[in-house]
Design a protein around this motif. Structure first.
Motif, PDB file in Angstrom:
ATOM      1  N   SER A  62      -4.358  -1.102  -4.069  1.00 48.19           N
ATOM      2  CA  SER A  62      -5.096  -0.022  -3.533  1.00 48.19           C
ATOM      3  C   SER A  62      -5.489  -0.253  -2.337  1.00 48.19           C
ATOM      4  CB  SER A  62      -6.096   0.652  -3.879  1.00 48.19           C
ATOM      5  OG  SER A  62      -6.596  -0.480  -3.695  1.00 48.19           O
ATOM      6  N   ASP A  77      -6.819   2.884 -11.134  1.00 47.26           N
ATOM      7  CA  ASP A  77      -5.861   3.314 -10.847  1.00 47.26           C
ATOM      8  C   ASP A  77      -6.042   4.748 -10.222  1.00 47.26           C
ATOM      9  OD1 ASP A  77      -2.439   3.518  -9.628  1.00 47.26           O
ATOM     10  OD2 ASP A  77      -2.762   4.703 -10.988  1.00 47.26           O
ATOM     11  N   PRO A  78      -5.611   5.269  -9.076  1.00 46.81           N
ATOM     12  CA  PRO A  78      -6.213   6.458  -8.245  1.00 46.81           C
ATOM     13  C   PRO A  78      -5.627   7.400  -9.583  1.00 46.81           C
ATOM     14  CG  PRO A  78      -6.623   5.200  -6.846  1.00 46.81           C
ATOM     15  CD  PRO A  78      -5.152   4.270  -8.203  1.00 46.81           C
ATOM     16  N   ASN A  83      -5.798  -7.856  -7.730  1.00 47.36           N
ATOM     17  CA  ASN A  83      -4.533  -6.569  -7.839  1.00 47.36           C
ATOM     18  C   ASN A  83      -4.944  -6.822  -9.086  1.00 47.36           C
ATOM     19  OD1 ASN A  83      -4.093  -4.156  -7.098  1.00 47.36           O
ATOM     20  ND2 ASN A  83      -1.542  -4.905  -7.431  1.00 47.36           N
ATOM     21  N   VAL A 128       1.004  -1.485   0.223  1.00 47.47           N
ATOM     22  CA  VAL A 128      -0.094  -0.106   0.027  1.00 47.47           C
ATOM     23  C   VAL A 128       1.305   1.326   0.114  1.00 47.47           C
ATOM     24  CG1 VAL A 128      -1.798   1.526   1.619  1.00 47.47           C
ATOM     25  CG2 VAL A 128      -2.195  -1.498   0.754  1.00 47.47           C
TER      26      VAL A 128
END
Length: 140
Positions: A49, A127-128, A77, A43
């Motif tokens: 995430s 993915d942010p 993931n 993380v």
């Protein structure tokens, strides 16, 4: 993002207090303490995430399997390709033309709305950082 020992320790402490405490008190948590640090490091480094880590942690607490083993085995993931992300972003914007126009007109807080819609559509696999960049490009 950091990824130092302090970040890892803080993440493990947070999980213990917030996610595992009830199960620990009941004697029902099967995950090994040694398996938490590699998860926290994932993380902290941005490879995992927080949502995926929490999901794997919950499964690990119940099964005793290492969280990283669960993530790998179940493909939790598995991210999206850049092309797939762009397609979902385009679909979400096309489905919400009024909000897209409002964003372009200055209501930049709507970026959160679009982010939520894309995350929902991708089951949280976007993915942010890549998502933020794709949305800003598409809404420009």
């Amino acid at each position: 993002m950091g990824g130092g020992a302090g970040d890892t320790f803080a993440q493990v402490a947070s999980w213990t207090v917030n996610e595992l405490v009830a199960g620990l008190r009941a004697g029902e948590v099967k995950v090994r303490a040694a398996d938490l640090a590699p998860l926290a490091e994932g993380v902290a480094s941005g490879q995992l995430s927080a949502r995926i880590a929490r999901e794997a942690l919950a499964r690990a607490a119940a099964s005793g399997d290492a969280p990283l083993t669960i993530i790998e085995r179940e493909g939790l993931n598995a991210g999206l390709s850049a092309e797939a992300l762009q397609q979902v972003v385009a679909q979400v914007i096309a489905a919400n033309p009024d909000k897209a126009e409002a964003y372009r007109g200055g209501k930049t807080a709507l970026l959160g709305f679009f982010t939520g819609q894309v995350m929902r559509a991708t089951a949280g696999k976007a993915d942010p950082q890549a998502l933020a960049a794709a949305l800003k490009d598409a809404l420009a």
